[in-house]
Design an enzyme around this catalytic site. Sequence first.
Site, PDB file in Angstrom:
ATOM      1  N   ARG A   1       0.944  -1.147  -0.064  1.00  0.00           N
ATOM      2  CA  ARG A   1      -0.035  -0.024  -0.138  1.00  0.00           C
ATOM      3  C   ARG A   1       0.902   0.966  -0.049  1.00  0.00           C
ATOM      4  O   ARG A   1       1.759   1.331   1.061  1.00  0.00           O
ATOM      5  CB  ARG A   1      -1.015  -0.108   1.233  1.00  0.00           C
ATOM      6  CG  ARG A   1      -1.692   1.118   1.310  1.00  0.00           C
ATOM      7  CD  ARG A   1      -2.769   1.268   2.472  1.00  0.00           C
ATOM      8  NE  ARG A   1      -3.734   0.573   1.935  1.00  0.00           N
ATOM      9  CZ  ARG A   1      -5.065   0.737   2.588  1.00  0.00           C
ATOM     10  NH1 ARG A   1      -5.425   1.275   3.502  1.00  0.00           N
ATOM     11  NH2 ARG A   1      -6.264  -0.119   2.141  1.00  0.00           N
TER      12      ARG A   1
ATOM     13  N   HIS B   1      -7.493   0.629  -6.437  1.00  0.00           N
ATOM     14  CA  HIS B   1      -7.691  -0.077  -5.257  1.00  0.00           C
ATOM     15  C   HIS B   1      -8.488  -1.312  -5.548  1.00  0.00           C
ATOM     16  O   HIS B   1      -9.519  -1.762  -5.258  1.00  0.00           O
ATOM     17  CB  HIS B   1      -8.376   0.892  -3.929  1.00  0.00           C
ATOM     18  CG  HIS B   1      -8.407   0.125  -2.861  1.00  0.00           C
ATOM     19  ND1 HIS B   1      -7.777  -0.974  -2.550  1.00  0.00           N
ATOM     20  CD2 HIS B   1      -9.341   0.278  -1.498  1.00  0.00           C
ATOM     21  CE1 HIS B   1      -7.804  -1.237  -1.174  1.00  0.00           C
ATOM     22  NE2 HIS B   1      -8.734  -0.546  -0.808  1.00  0.00           N
TER      23      HIS B   1
ATOM     24  N   GLN C   1     -10.148  -3.919  -3.218  1.00  0.00           N
ATOM     25  CA  GLN C   1     -11.393  -3.530  -2.819  1.00  0.00           C
ATOM     26  C   GLN C   1     -12.599  -3.992  -3.709  1.00  0.00           C
ATOM     27  O   GLN C   1     -13.780  -4.211  -3.441  1.00  0.00           O
ATOM     28  CB  GLN C   1     -11.600  -1.903  -2.571  1.00  0.00           C
ATOM     29  CG  GLN C   1     -12.895  -1.533  -1.981  1.00  0.00           C
ATOM     30  CD  GLN C   1     -13.097  -1.925  -0.453  1.00  0.00           C
ATOM     31  OE1 GLN C   1     -12.227  -1.781   0.152  1.00  0.00           O
ATOM     32  NE2 GLN C   1     -14.314  -2.713  -0.157  1.00  0.00           N
TER      33      GLN C   1
ATOM     34  N   ASP D   1     -17.163   7.217  -1.554  1.00  0.00           N
ATOM     35  CA  ASP D   1     -15.910   6.930  -0.666  1.00  0.00           C
ATOM     36  C   ASP D   1     -15.842   8.633  -0.176  1.00  0.00           C
ATOM     37  O   ASP D   1     -16.540   9.270  -0.588  1.00  0.00           O
ATOM     38  CB  ASP D   1     -14.783   6.461  -2.015  1.00  0.00           C
ATOM     39  CG  ASP D   1     -13.559   6.284  -1.168  1.00  0.00           C
ATOM     40  OD1 ASP D   1     -13.582   6.072  -0.019  1.00  0.00           O
ATOM     41  OD2 ASP D   1     -12.634   6.226  -2.153  1.00  0.00           O
TER      42      ASP D   1
ATOM     43  N   CYS E   1     -16.201   1.727   0.680  1.00  0.00           N
ATOM     44  CA  CYS E   1     -14.986   0.784   0.973  1.00  0.00           C
ATOM     45  C   CYS E   1     -14.652   0.957   2.438  1.00  0.00           C
ATOM     46  O   CYS E   1     -13.892   0.048   2.927  1.00  0.00           O
ATOM     47  CB  CYS E   1     -13.901   1.016  -0.192  1.00  0.00           C
ATOM     48  SG  CYS E   1     -13.322   2.845   0.211  1.00  0.00           S
TER      49      CYS E   1
ATOM     50  N   ARG F   1     -13.554  -8.701   1.818  1.00  0.00           N
ATOM     51  CA  ARG F   1     -12.136  -8.424   1.749  1.00  0.00           C
ATOM     52  C   ARG F   1     -11.200  -9.636   1.965  1.00  0.00           C
ATOM     53  O   ARG F   1     -10.285 -10.255   1.271  1.00  0.00           O
ATOM     54  CB  ARG F   1     -11.564  -7.345   2.449  1.00  0.00           C
ATOM     55  CG  ARG F   1     -12.179  -5.815   2.063  1.00  0.00           C
ATOM     56  CD  ARG F   1     -11.748  -5.469   0.816  1.00  0.00           C
ATOM     57  NE  ARG F   1     -10.324  -5.264   0.807  1.00  0.00           N
ATOM     58  CZ  ARG F   1      -9.555  -4.649   1.094  1.00  0.00           C
ATOM     59  NH1 ARG F   1     -10.156  -3.399   1.414  1.00  0.00           N
ATOM     60  NH2 ARG F   1      -8.217  -4.509   0.791  1.00  0.00           N
TER      61      ARG F   1
HETATM   62  N1   CP Z   1     -11.162  -0.027   2.632  1.00  0.00           N
HETATM   63  C1   CP Z   1      -9.935  -0.289   2.958  1.00  0.00           C
HETATM   64  O1   CP Z   1      -8.650  -0.718   2.180  1.00  0.00           O
HETATM   65  O2   CP Z   1      -9.789  -0.160   4.287  1.00  0.00           O
HETATM   66  P1   CP Z   1      -8.475   0.114   4.997  1.00  0.00           P
HETATM   67  O3   CP Z   1      -7.987   1.632   4.862  1.00  0.00           O
HETATM   68  O4   CP Z   1      -8.866  -0.027   6.473  1.00  0.00           O
HETATM   69  O5   CP Z   1      -7.426  -1.227   4.736  1.00  0.00           O
HETATM   70  N1  NVA Z   2      -9.936   6.529  -1.489  1.00  0.00           N
HETATM   71  C1  NVA Z   2      -9.575   6.076  -0.173  1.00  0.00           C
HETATM   72  C2  NVA Z   2     -10.001   4.728  -0.046  1.00  0.00           C
HETATM   73  C3  NVA Z   2      -9.371   4.293   1.184  1.00  0.00           C
HETATM   74  C4  NVA Z   2      -9.697   2.704   1.559  1.00  0.00           C
HETATM   75  C5  NVA Z   2      -8.154   6.603   0.082  1.00  0.00           C
HETATM   76  O1  NVA Z   2      -7.237   6.398  -0.736  1.00  0.00           O
HETATM   77  O2  NVA Z   2      -7.761   6.776   1.205  1.00  0.00           O
END
Ligand code: CP
Ligand code: NVA
Length: 307
Positions: free
Chosen positions: A105, A132, A135, A220, A260, A288
Amino acid sequence: MSRPAHFLTLTDLTPDQLRRLLKRAMELKAMHRNGEQYQPLRGKVLGMVFEKSSTRTRVSFETGMVQFGGHAIFLSPRDTQLGRGEPVEDSARVLSRMVDAIMIRTYEHEKIELFARYSQVPVINALTDRYHPCQLLADLQTYMEHRGDIRGHTVAWIGDGNNMCHSYIKAARMMDFRLRIACPEGYEPKAEELEQAGAEISLVRDPLEAAADSDLIVTDVWASMGQEEEQTKRARAFSGYQVTDAVMAAAKPDALFMHCLPAHRGEEVAASVIDGAQSVVWDEAENRLHSQKALLELLISIRAGLK
Ligand code: CP
Ligand code: NVA
């Protein structure tokens, strides 16, 4: 050694592989619910590099590996040499000689692409500023569980043209559903992503127009991780883009709501919607785990020459 199969965007899978993976995710969920022990990854290790915070992604990958008989290692930039400037290429070469798959990430999508180029083992995108995809596996599984095949159905994306929105654009093409995106001016998905989108994808300004007769409403946060300092400016720009009861009422009566998570009640979604009867966000979060187990099984078994 042949090049490993990575999962950096949804289109790293073929539409057929994606459909099979979703079916497998449902099977693995049922097996787990029945108390069946299935440990295809005994002795395998997943490296998990987190340069941004996470609750769901970390816990689902770590739990999935344990349930599969393997192990996961959490690596944060605070305690690794990657965080002190060791080149991405070197980190990829070293880590991939020790573990069986690596989940990352991070911010720039180019960084994960670079890492993957130098990795001997599958690399999984656990969120970049651009996509992502993990997700989307959970979202698609959740839709299928509640409503069956998503093909030919209509999804409304309300809000920022961000990493999740880009992933929805790819999913729409692969799974043949219509996608209507409602976002304020200046917050559209990237032009390159829209260019690849087929005729089934449209961009509108009015959330009610996007939601009209749709089967699924998704939103989101207005400010993603890394955009915290834009929060006030974004709150102003997105003020008409909350998923409210009125937006849900414009959709089909049995439309689902997804997010998400983490969510901000009173910003992108009203509490009555996310906590209401049409919301499936808790199934979505749980999935997930199951869908990523299907992904790990697929990528690690491709690597071992089993698929
Ligand atoms: N939706 C999602 O990726 O959640 P986290 O940021 O908690 O991993
Ligand atoms: N768009 C959000 C998704 C978090 C799971 C971010 O990137 O922070």
